[in-house]
Design a protein around this motif. Structure first.
Motif, PDB file in Angstrom:
ATOM      1  N   LEU A  24       0.835  -1.200   0.000  1.00 50.45           N
ATOM      2  CA  LEU A  24       0.000   0.000   0.000  1.00 50.45           C
ATOM      3  C   LEU A  24       0.867   1.247   0.000  1.00 50.45           C
ATOM      4  CD1 LEU A  24      -2.596  -0.882   2.779  1.00 50.45           C
ATOM      5  CD2 LEU A  24      -2.848  -1.157   0.302  1.00 50.45           C
ATOM      6  N   LEU A  25       0.441   2.255  -0.759  1.00 53.72           N
ATOM      7  CA  LEU A  25       1.094   3.558  -0.686  1.00 53.72           C
ATOM      8  C   LEU A  25       0.810   4.187   0.685  1.00 53.72           C
ATOM      9  CD1 LEU A  25       0.268   5.002  -4.233  1.00 53.72           C
ATOM     10  CD2 LEU A  25       2.418   3.970  -3.448  1.00 53.72           C
ATOM     11  N   ALA A  26       1.796   4.895   1.212  1.00 54.42           N
ATOM     12  CA  ALA A  26       1.616   5.551   2.514  1.00 54.42           C
ATOM     13  C   ALA A  26       0.601   6.691   2.443  1.00 54.42           C
ATOM     14  CB  ALA A  26       2.954   6.074   3.030  1.00 54.42           C
ATOM     15  N   THR A  27       0.266   7.118   1.215  1.00 55.28           N
ATOM     16  CA  THR A  27      -0.728   8.189   1.055  1.00 55.28           C
ATOM     17  C   THR A  27      -2.137   7.639   0.834  1.00 55.28           C
ATOM     18  OG1 THR A  27      -0.272   8.235  -1.316  1.00 55.28           O
ATOM     19  CG2 THR A  27       0.943   9.799   0.057  1.00 55.28           C
ATOM     20  N   GLY A  30      -7.072   5.044   3.037  1.00 51.01           N
ATOM     21  CA  GLY A  30      -7.419   4.000   4.002  1.00 51.01           C
ATOM     22  C   GLY A  30      -6.626   4.152   5.278  1.00 51.01           C
ATOM     23  N   VAL A  31      -5.372   4.526   5.156  1.00 51.71           N
ATOM     24  CA  VAL A  31      -4.549   4.708   6.366  1.00 51.71           C
ATOM     25  C   VAL A  31      -4.527   6.156   6.825  1.00 51.71           C
ATOM     26  CG1 VAL A  31      -2.331   4.886   5.134  1.00 51.71           C
ATOM     27  CG2 VAL A  31      -2.358   4.155   7.500  1.00 51.71           C
ATOM     28  N   THR A  32      -4.461   7.132   5.924  1.00 55.48           N
ATOM     29  CA  THR A  32      -4.346   8.515   6.399  1.00 55.48           C
ATOM     30  C   THR A  32      -5.654   9.037   6.989  1.00 55.48           C
ATOM     31  OG1 THR A  32      -4.838   9.441   4.203  1.00 55.48           O
ATOM     32  CG2 THR A  32      -2.512   9.086   4.741  1.00 55.48           C
ATOM     33  N   ARG A  33      -6.786   8.433   6.612  1.00 55.97           N
ATOM     34  CA  ARG A  33      -8.090   8.908   7.089  1.00 55.97           C
ATOM     35  C   ARG A  33      -9.015   7.792   7.566  1.00 55.97           C
ATOM     36  NH1 ARG A  33      -7.470  14.213   8.126  1.00 55.97           N
ATOM     37  NH2 ARG A  33      -7.029  15.469   6.299  1.00 55.97           N
ATOM     38  N   GLY A  34      -8.547   6.564   7.624  1.00 54.50           N
ATOM     39  CA  GLY A  34      -9.456   5.463   7.968  1.00 54.50           C
ATOM     40  C   GLY A  34     -10.640   5.430   7.022  1.00 54.50           C
ATOM     41  N   ASP A  35     -10.403   5.871   5.784  1.00 59.20           N
ATOM     42  CA  ASP A  35     -11.489   6.120   4.840  1.00 59.20           C
ATOM     43  C   ASP A  35     -11.640   4.926   3.909  1.00 59.20           C
ATOM     44  OD1 ASP A  35     -13.505   7.374   3.503  1.00 59.20           O
ATOM     45  OD2 ASP A  35     -12.329   9.102   2.852  1.00 59.20           O
ATOM     46  N   THR A 109     -10.494   0.788   0.145  1.00 58.11           N
ATOM     47  CA  THR A 109     -10.207   2.134   0.646  1.00 58.11           C
ATOM     48  C   THR A 109     -10.486   3.160  -0.444  1.00 58.11           C
ATOM     49  OG1 THR A 109      -7.931   2.454  -0.127  1.00 58.11           O
ATOM     50  CG2 THR A 109      -8.230   1.081   1.838  1.00 58.11           C
ATOM     51  N   LEU A 166     -13.424   1.413   7.963  1.00 54.63           N
ATOM     52  CA  LEU A 166     -12.103   1.105   8.505  1.00 54.63           C
ATOM     53  C   LEU A 166     -11.779   1.942   9.747  1.00 54.63           C
ATOM     54  CD1 LEU A 166     -10.088   0.860   5.154  1.00 54.63           C
ATOM     55  CD2 LEU A 166     -10.911  -1.026   6.587  1.00 54.63           C
ATOM     56  N   SER A 167     -12.623   2.909  10.064  1.00 59.06           N
ATOM     57  CA  SER A 167     -12.365   3.780  11.229  1.00 59.06           C
ATOM     58  C   SER A 167     -12.828   3.083  12.505  1.00 59.06           C
ATOM     59  CB  SER A 167     -13.074   5.124  11.030  1.00 59.06           C
ATOM     60  OG  SER A 167     -12.378   5.898  10.071  1.00 59.06           O
TER      61      SER A 167
END
Lengths: 305, 305
Positions: A24-27, A30-35, A109, A166-167
């Protein structure tokens, strides 16, 4: 052992990826916003269970988040690829009934910031051994306030209360809070005192009545309009229980209803039926009745697809 | 252009990674559970602003989530590496005041399932051009119910209301809801009718009083115990405004206080002070007063570090 299969238009059956290598890209939002959204389901002897119910709920979650996810066909193919690859790489040992079980997680995501296309994958893993323990020995549960009242889901769709996002930081924090108190799990209540759901499960309860007439067995769950996730396991079990002569009931429920019940369960697709031994230290029913009803309903659930 | 620097004990200044290449495992609980924390700050002419306030809030968020994150020294070194690498790779154009600005995001997740160690990184990107637009032209805002009452944060720490977590799906959904209605942003209210914060900002308001005596300028923000995030920009601006003769006030505030104000702002580390033109269609103060107060307070904020 984890098998990853990314949904990818260039690979109609999905693209298998090495789970030990960053994928996964760090941007990714899914990870930066639990989106994003997810589903977790069980594959038994290679066949994903209740797969239409899970794909239907995934689609509903996607709609709540205005997320454009791949269609059912792409998910079904990726699930088949993941379950097949997992069985080849790490054949699961049969359970007590001779079945093999694999945990299948679907994740989508919003994708990397600026990309405008979702990242979607299927993950296959083994069933955590702790879950069989929970089914066999039951759970000590505490009640925790979820902060929302039982009417807000209807008037505030931006709270995403019926979506499986995912949040999950609050769900995880609630479980840590329970463990710190020596409990195993949580049942959330609304701020106006209604029973809702567990952080990763639905709540079911049974009431038995034998007043000299025909004995009545009643299976009850909180009503959906209180802002809980529609449980696929609860749904499947209700259908099977009704066919077996159980009466069905839907909340509103209050904690006293749990304490008065003959049995309470936390149910989910992987955990199945885990009996609740106690709530805030008060025993629910008796060990004998809990065990008997758990066996009866587990047998019904095992016959569903 | 995005620069990534991972915090890594083998690289005391951080490990630079290509942002176009996958860097995260798909099993990282940052993505599978939104289980992690973040901070966003501005680096001006290479110097991160309010960095101690941001690192302090990151540490407080980590404590709320029982997350064991790297210490301040490791973050400071990684921030310096990221800002330096960004300036070399993609020198930002100076703003209207001749300063160069870089957005610095700090992220720490619970790491891959079963690993027991967090994944931590710093991301440097350009300032989105839309933010200068927002400062210059102001925002149309709607009020949305956050679902929680203003007392729940104190009694339900598992709701993580004072922590800046990665579980931002609801914040993003609220912004989408506003955009679908033609508005730019949101101010959340509690279920008991108090003003809280924006999805990615703090709320400030100004009341001017000139009743013949000495004119009084009052800057007001909702009180922290209502379950909002402590705003680093609000904190820095309050200190500077007090030194410049403003009175300070802290909520509880209700929507009528916003509508009665001479100006309302959404403030954050990157956006700085964005004036609110209207709330639910009602204009706040006058364009002249909003512009004058925005200029005055923006000048004060620019002098803070």
């Amino acid at each position: 052992m984890t098998v990853l299969v990314f949904l990818d238009p260039a690979h109609p059956d999905g693209r298998i990826a090495d789970a030990g290598v960053p994928a996964l890209l760090a941007t990714d939002q899914g990870v930066t916003r639990g989106d994003g959204i997810f589903e977790t389901l069980l594959a038994v002897n290679g066949a994903p269970r209740k797969v239409q119910a899970h794909l239907g709920r995934l689609a509903a979650s996607a709609q709540s988040l205005s997320l454009d996810v791949p269609g059912e066909e792409a998910w079904l193919r990726a699930i088949a690829t993941a379950v097949g690859a997992f069985a080849s790489a790490s054949p699961p040992a049969p359970d007590e009934d001779g079945n093999t079980n694999v945990v299948v997680k679907l994740i989508a995501t919003r994708g990397p910031e600026g990309a405008g296309s979702p990242t979607s994958w299927v993950q296959a893993t083994a069933v955590p051994p702790a879950l069989a323990e929970q089914r066999a020995h039951g759970l000590a549960v505490i009640l925790l306030d979820r902060g929302y009242d039982s009417t807000v889901a209807q008037r505030a769709p931006w709270l995403l209360l019926g979506a499986k996002t995912l949040s999950y930081a609050v769900n995880m924090a609630a479980l840590r809070h329970a463990h710190a108190q020596g409990a195993d799990d949580v049942i959330f209540t609304s701020s106006d005192g209604h029973v809702l759901e567990g952080p990763t499960s639905s709540v079911l309860l049974a009431h038995l009545k034998d007043d000299g007439g025909a004995p009545v067995k009643r299976l009850i769950t909180p009503s959906l309009d209180s802002g809980i996730l529609p449980g696929t396991t609860q749904g499947a079990l209700f259908t099977a229980a009704k066919a077996a002569g159980w009466e069905l009931g839907y909340g509103p429920l209050v904690p006293a209803d749990l304490l008065d019940a003959d049995a309470v369960w936390l149910v989910s697709s992987i955990r199945l039926l885990a009996p609740v031994n106690s709530i805030d230290g008060t025993e629910i029913g008796t060990a004998e009745v809990r065990a008997r009803l758990t066996a009866e309903l587990s047998a019904l659930l095992a016959q569903t697809h």
